[in-house]
Write a protein that holds these residues in place. Structure first.
Motif, PDB file in Angstrom:
ATOM      1  N   ILE A   1       2.447 -27.486  18.911  1.00 62.70           N
ATOM      2  CA  ILE A   1       1.314 -28.120  19.565  1.00 62.70           C
ATOM      3  C   ILE A   1       0.606 -28.956  18.505  1.00 62.70           C
ATOM      4  O   ILE A   1       0.299 -28.471  17.419  1.00 62.70           O
ATOM      5  CB  ILE A   1       0.324 -27.075  20.128  1.00 62.70           C
ATOM      6  N   ASP A   2       0.341 -30.213  18.805  1.00 57.15           N
ATOM      7  CA  ASP A   2      -0.278 -31.082  17.804  1.00 57.15           C
ATOM      8  C   ASP A   2      -1.754 -30.752  17.572  1.00 57.15           C
ATOM      9  O   ASP A   2      -2.234 -30.800  16.443  1.00 57.15           O
ATOM     10  CB  ASP A   2      -0.116 -32.545  18.226  1.00 57.15           C
ATOM     11  N   LEU A   3      -2.460 -30.426  18.648  1.00 53.51           N
ATOM     12  CA  LEU A   3      -3.875 -30.075  18.531  1.00 53.51           C
ATOM     13  C   LEU A   3      -4.163 -28.909  19.470  1.00 53.51           C
ATOM     14  O   LEU A   3      -4.047 -29.039  20.692  1.00 53.51           O
ATOM     15  CB  LEU A   3      -4.755 -31.281  18.882  1.00 53.51           C
ATOM     16  N   LEU A   4      -4.527 -27.768  18.894  1.00 49.93           N
ATOM     17  CA  LEU A   4      -4.828 -26.571  19.679  1.00 49.93           C
ATOM     18  C   LEU A   4      -6.331 -26.333  19.685  1.00 49.93           C
ATOM     19  O   LEU A   4      -6.971 -26.269  18.633  1.00 49.93           O
ATOM     20  CB  LEU A   4      -4.133 -25.350  19.082  1.00 49.93           C
ATOM     21  N   TRP A   5      -6.877 -26.183  20.885  1.00 53.09           N
ATOM     22  CA  TRP A   5      -8.302 -25.936  21.058  1.00 53.09           C
ATOM     23  C   TRP A   5      -8.555 -24.479  21.433  1.00 53.09           C
ATOM     24  O   TRP A   5      -7.823 -23.915  22.249  1.00 53.09           O
ATOM     25  CB  TRP A   5      -8.875 -26.800  22.183  1.00 53.09           C
ATOM     26  N   THR A   6      -9.596 -23.896  20.864  1.00 56.12           N
ATOM     27  CA  THR A   6     -10.117 -22.656  21.429  1.00 56.12           C
ATOM     28  C   THR A   6     -11.054 -23.089  22.556  1.00 56.12           C
ATOM     29  O   THR A   6     -12.058 -23.760  22.333  1.00 56.12           O
ATOM     30  CB  THR A   6     -10.858 -21.824  20.371  1.00 56.12           C
ATOM     31  N   HIS A   7     -10.699 -22.700  23.769  1.00 51.50           N
ATOM     32  CA  HIS A   7     -11.289 -23.298  24.973  1.00 51.50           C
ATOM     33  C   HIS A   7     -12.739 -22.891  25.184  1.00 51.50           C
ATOM     34  O   HIS A   7     -13.564 -23.672  25.656  1.00 51.50           O
ATOM     35  CB  HIS A   7     -10.447 -22.882  26.181  1.00 51.50           C
ATOM     36  N   MET A   8     -13.042 -21.636  24.903  1.00 49.03           N
ATOM     37  CA  MET A   8     -14.393 -21.096  25.019  1.00 49.03           C
ATOM     38  C   MET A   8     -14.597 -20.120  23.867  1.00 49.03           C
ATOM     39  O   MET A   8     -13.638 -19.510  23.401  1.00 49.03           O
ATOM     40  CB  MET A   8     -14.565 -20.354  26.350  1.00 49.03           C
ATOM     41  N   GLU A   9     -15.809 -19.982  23.398  1.00 47.78           N
ATOM     42  CA  GLU A   9     -16.059 -19.021  22.326  1.00 47.78           C
ATOM     43  C   GLU A   9     -15.859 -17.591  22.842  1.00 47.78           C
ATOM     44  O   GLU A   9     -15.897 -17.336  24.047  1.00 47.78           O
ATOM     45  CB  GLU A   9     -17.470 -19.183  21.780  1.00 47.78           C
ATOM     46  N   ASP A  10     -15.659 -16.676  21.916  1.00 47.54           N
ATOM     47  CA  ASP A  10     -15.468 -15.263  22.260  1.00 47.54           C
ATOM     48  C   ASP A  10     -16.238 -14.427  21.241  1.00 47.54           C
ATOM     49  O   ASP A  10     -15.754 -14.159  20.143  1.00 47.54           O
ATOM     50  CB  ASP A  10     -13.978 -14.906  22.239  1.00 47.54           C
ATOM     51  N   ARG A  11     -17.445 -14.018  21.603  1.00 51.08           N
ATOM     52  CA  ARG A  11     -18.297 -13.295  20.657  1.00 51.08           C
ATOM     53  C   ARG A  11     -17.938 -11.812  20.545  1.00 51.08           C
ATOM     54  O   ARG A  11     -18.542 -11.094  19.761  1.00 51.08           O
ATOM     55  CB  ARG A  11     -19.768 -13.466  21.052  1.00 51.08           C
ATOM     56  N   SER A  12     -16.944 -11.377  21.332  1.00 49.30           N
ATOM     57  CA  SER A  12     -16.490  -9.996  21.196  1.00 49.30           C
ATOM     58  C   SER A  12     -15.513  -9.838  20.037  1.00 49.30           C
ATOM     59  O   SER A  12     -15.124  -8.724  19.694  1.00 49.30           O
ATOM     60  CB  SER A  12     -15.816  -9.533  22.500  1.00 49.30           C
ATOM     61  N   VAL A  13     -15.104 -10.957  19.452  1.00 48.48           N
ATOM     62  CA  VAL A  13     -14.132 -10.959  18.352  1.00 48.48           C
ATOM     63  C   VAL A  13     -14.766 -11.649  17.151  1.00 48.48           C
ATOM     64  O   VAL A  13     -15.471 -12.657  17.298  1.00 48.48           O
ATOM     65  CB  VAL A  13     -12.841 -11.701  18.774  1.00 48.48           C
ATOM     66  N   SER A  14     -14.521 -11.143  15.964  1.00 55.55           N
ATOM     67  CA  SER A  14     -15.100 -11.764  14.771  1.00 55.55           C
ATOM     68  C   SER A  14     -14.485 -13.131  14.516  1.00 55.55           C
ATOM     69  O   SER A  14     -13.320 -13.388  14.858  1.00 55.55           O
ATOM     70  CB  SER A  14     -14.870 -10.870  13.550  1.00 55.55           C
ATOM     71  N   LEU A  15     -15.261 -14.000  13.924  1.00 58.00           N
ATOM     72  CA  LEU A  15     -14.747 -15.316  13.556  1.00 58.00           C
ATOM     73  C   LEU A  15     -13.622 -15.196  12.544  1.00 58.00           C
ATOM     74  O   LEU A  15     -12.713 -16.035  12.504  1.00 58.00           O
ATOM     75  CB  LEU A  15     -15.879 -16.178  12.996  1.00 58.00           C
ATOM     76  N   GLU A  16     -13.668 -14.150  11.723  1.00 57.70           N
ATOM     77  CA  GLU A  16     -12.602 -13.927  10.747  1.00 57.70           C
ATOM     78  C   GLU A  16     -11.278 -13.621  11.441  1.00 57.70           C
ATOM     79  O   GLU A  16     -10.225 -14.137  11.038  1.00 57.70           O
ATOM     80  CB  GLU A  16     -12.980 -12.776   9.813  1.00 57.70           C
ATOM     81  N   GLU A  17     -11.303 -12.799  12.491  1.00 59.74           N
ATOM     82  CA  GLU A  17     -10.063 -12.479  13.190  1.00 59.74           C
ATOM     83  C   GLU A  17      -9.489 -13.707  13.871  1.00 59.74           C
ATOM     84  O   GLU A  17      -8.283 -13.991  13.770  1.00 59.74           O
ATOM     85  CB  GLU A  17     -10.300 -11.381  14.235  1.00 59.74           C
ATOM     86  N   THR A  18     -10.351 -14.453  14.573  1.00 61.63           N
ATOM     87  CA  THR A  18      -9.883 -15.671  15.240  1.00 61.63           C
ATOM     88  C   THR A  18      -9.378 -16.683  14.220  1.00 61.63           C
ATOM     89  O   THR A  18      -8.294 -17.276  14.383  1.00 61.63           O
ATOM     90  CB  THR A  18     -11.018 -16.288  16.071  1.00 61.63           C
ATOM     91  N   GLY A  19     -10.135 -16.894  13.148  1.00 58.79           N
ATOM     92  CA  GLY A  19      -9.742 -17.879  12.141  1.00 58.79           C
ATOM     93  C   GLY A  19      -8.437 -17.533  11.464  1.00 58.79           C
ATOM     94  O   GLY A  19      -7.606 -18.413  11.197  1.00 58.79           O
ATOM     95  N   SER A  20      -8.231 -16.238  11.184  1.00 58.71           N
ATOM     96  CA  SER A  20      -6.980 -15.812  10.557  1.00 58.71           C
ATOM     97  C   SER A  20      -5.798 -16.052  11.474  1.00 58.71           C
ATOM     98  O   SER A  20      -4.738 -16.527  11.039  1.00 58.71           O
ATOM     99  CB  SER A  20      -7.078 -14.329  10.185  1.00 58.71           C
ATOM    100  N   ALA A  21      -5.968 -15.742  12.770  1.00 59.94           N
ATOM    101  CA  ALA A  21      -4.877 -15.947  13.729  1.00 59.94           C
ATOM    102  C   ALA A  21      -4.531 -17.425  13.866  1.00 59.94           C
ATOM    103  O   ALA A  21      -3.352 -17.802  13.947  1.00 59.94           O
ATOM    104  CB  ALA A  21      -5.267 -15.364  15.084  1.00 59.94           C
ATOM    105  N   LEU A  22      -5.553 -18.275  13.883  1.00 59.45           N
ATOM    106  CA  LEU A  22      -5.314 -19.714  13.986  1.00 59.45           C
ATOM    107  C   LEU A  22      -4.640 -20.248  12.721  1.00 59.45           C
ATOM    108  O   LEU A  22      -3.757 -21.104  12.783  1.00 59.45           O
ATOM    109  CB  LEU A  22      -6.631 -20.438  14.231  1.00 59.45           C
ATOM    110  N   ALA A  23      -5.052 -19.727  11.566  1.00 65.46           N
ATOM    111  CA  ALA A  23      -4.444 -20.161  10.305  1.00 65.46           C
ATOM    112  C   ALA A  23      -2.958 -19.815  10.259  1.00 65.46           C
ATOM    113  O   ALA A  23      -2.148 -20.595   9.733  1.00 65.46           O
ATOM    114  CB  ALA A  23      -5.175 -19.520   9.128  1.00 65.46           C
ATOM    115  N   LEU A  24      -2.597 -18.670  10.812  1.00 63.52           N
ATOM    116  CA  LEU A  24      -1.182 -18.288  10.851  1.00 63.52           C
ATOM    117  C   LEU A  24      -0.371 -19.282  11.675  1.00 63.52           C
ATOM    118  O   LEU A  24       0.777 -19.599  11.339  1.00 63.52           O
ATOM    119  CB  LEU A  24      -1.028 -16.878  11.423  1.00 63.52           C
ATOM    120  N   LEU A  25      -0.965 -19.776  12.759  1.00 66.56           N
ATOM    121  CA  LEU A  25      -0.263 -20.751  13.603  1.00 66.56           C
ATOM    122  C   LEU A  25      -0.042 -22.059  12.851  1.00 66.56           C
ATOM    123  O   LEU A  25       1.008 -22.678  12.962  1.00 66.56           O
ATOM    124  CB  LEU A  25      -1.052 -21.006  14.888  1.00 66.56           C
TER     125      LEU A  25
END
Length: 315
Positions: free
Chosen positions: A118-142
């Motif tokens: 995917i050339d550009l992946l968007w997080t469609h809506m924020e998710d405050r039930s998950v830490s920004l660190e967890e989301t950021g790490s998962a996106l970095a792996l992609l």
């Protein structure tokens, strides 16, 4: 050939826009030099109560599979985080942005789109039930795996975007380099409810324009730039939220400029969006070839400096 300065919105492909029509629109868009195609894994679940979406991605994937070589000519933009899961009312029952959810979502999107990235992946809506660190790490792996090229935040409050970008910088991860929000030449009254806008933080503000304009790393994509046809179609009146003196004044000057340059109001709005500072990328959804041709001509229109200044000065 100059590339059209907009992204083709495909929200209704596979639902309100049938597959043959969608294929024709995609073909014409690419033939005209278009390259940006925007979708989401949840499009358009609300039109099919028995599904969780995926209609648009499947149509695009089928089109790509039937057009050898065209994948190298386009850039795919899709979104994760808002797809419905399980029972209950949306958005409470959406997939969210946990590491597990992101991994599952991207696997599904890649499969439906018949592509390996995917050339550009968007997080469609924020998710405050998950830490920004967890989301950021998962996106970095992609990004690290090559499955994703860039990251964007759609419908996020600005402070959350900046905090997420700070987390990414602190960890040496790729961060958000694009924002996606709703924007057009006219705007509703502050705080007014717009029936087709379900995202609380989905609007471009002066603060966001200043933020993007001061950061060369950030791009701004905007959706619903033509307000669902309300600029030009009598059968699509503006929602009541737009009923205020500022709208009256801006529509009047929009009419004047459109007449002077020999264009439609839609085309002037697109030219205003793409030629300003900061320049933005409008996402335009179309359902007919005629609508696509109007959009192509509007995105190619360059407004004279004096006319742009007149549009900008009207509030």
């Amino acid at each position: 050939m100059t590339r059209p300065r907009f992204a083709l919105g495909t929200m209704h492909f596979g639902t309100r826009v049938d597959r043959p029509t969608a294929f024709g629109l995609l073909d014409r868009f690419v033939d005209a030099g278009g390259s940006l195609i925007d979708t989401a894994n949840c499009y358009a679940f609300w039109t099919d109560p028995e599904s969780a979406g995926g209609h648009s991605e499947r149509v695009i994937g089928a089109w790509l599979a039937s057009r050898p070589g065209v994948r190298d000519r386009v850039r795919l933009s899709t979104k994760v985080g808002a797809q419905p899961i399980g029972d209950g009312d949306w958005p409470a029952n959406r997939e969210g942005l946990s590491a597990t959810a992101i991994k599952s979502a991207i696997e599904g999107s890649l499969d439906r789109l018949h592509t390996d990235h995917i050339d550009l992946l968007w997080t469609h809506m924020e998710d405050r039930s998950v830490s920004l660190e967890e989301t950021g790490s998962a996106l970095a792996l992609l990004i690290g795996s090559g499955a994703v090229g860039r990251l964007g935040a759609s419908n996020h409050p600005l402070w959350r975007v900046e905090r997420a970008r700070g987390v990414a910088r602190a960890n040496g991860w790729p961060g958000y380099s694009a924002l996606q929000l709703r924007h057009s030449y006219i705007a509703p009254r502050p705080g007014a409810t717009v029936p087709d806008q379900g995202h609380r933080f989905g609007w471009v503000t002066d603060e966001i324009l200043d933020y993007v304009g001061s950061d060369r790393e950030l791009a701004l994509w905007v959706y619903t730039p033509l307000i669902n046809g309300s600029y030009t179609r009598d059968d699509r009146p503006l929602p009541e939220a737009y009923d205020h003196p500022g709208t009256t004044r801006r529509l009047a000057v929009l009419n004047e400029v459109a007449s002077e340059v020999g264009a439609t109001r839609n085309q002037v709005v697109l030219a205003w969006l793409t030629g300003g500072e900061p320049a933005v990328t409008p996402i335009v959804g179309v359902s007919t070839v005629a609508q696509l041709e109007e959009t192509l001509n509007g995105a190619a229109l360059v407004l004279p400096t004096k006319l742009r200044a007149r549009l900008d000065a009207t509030t």
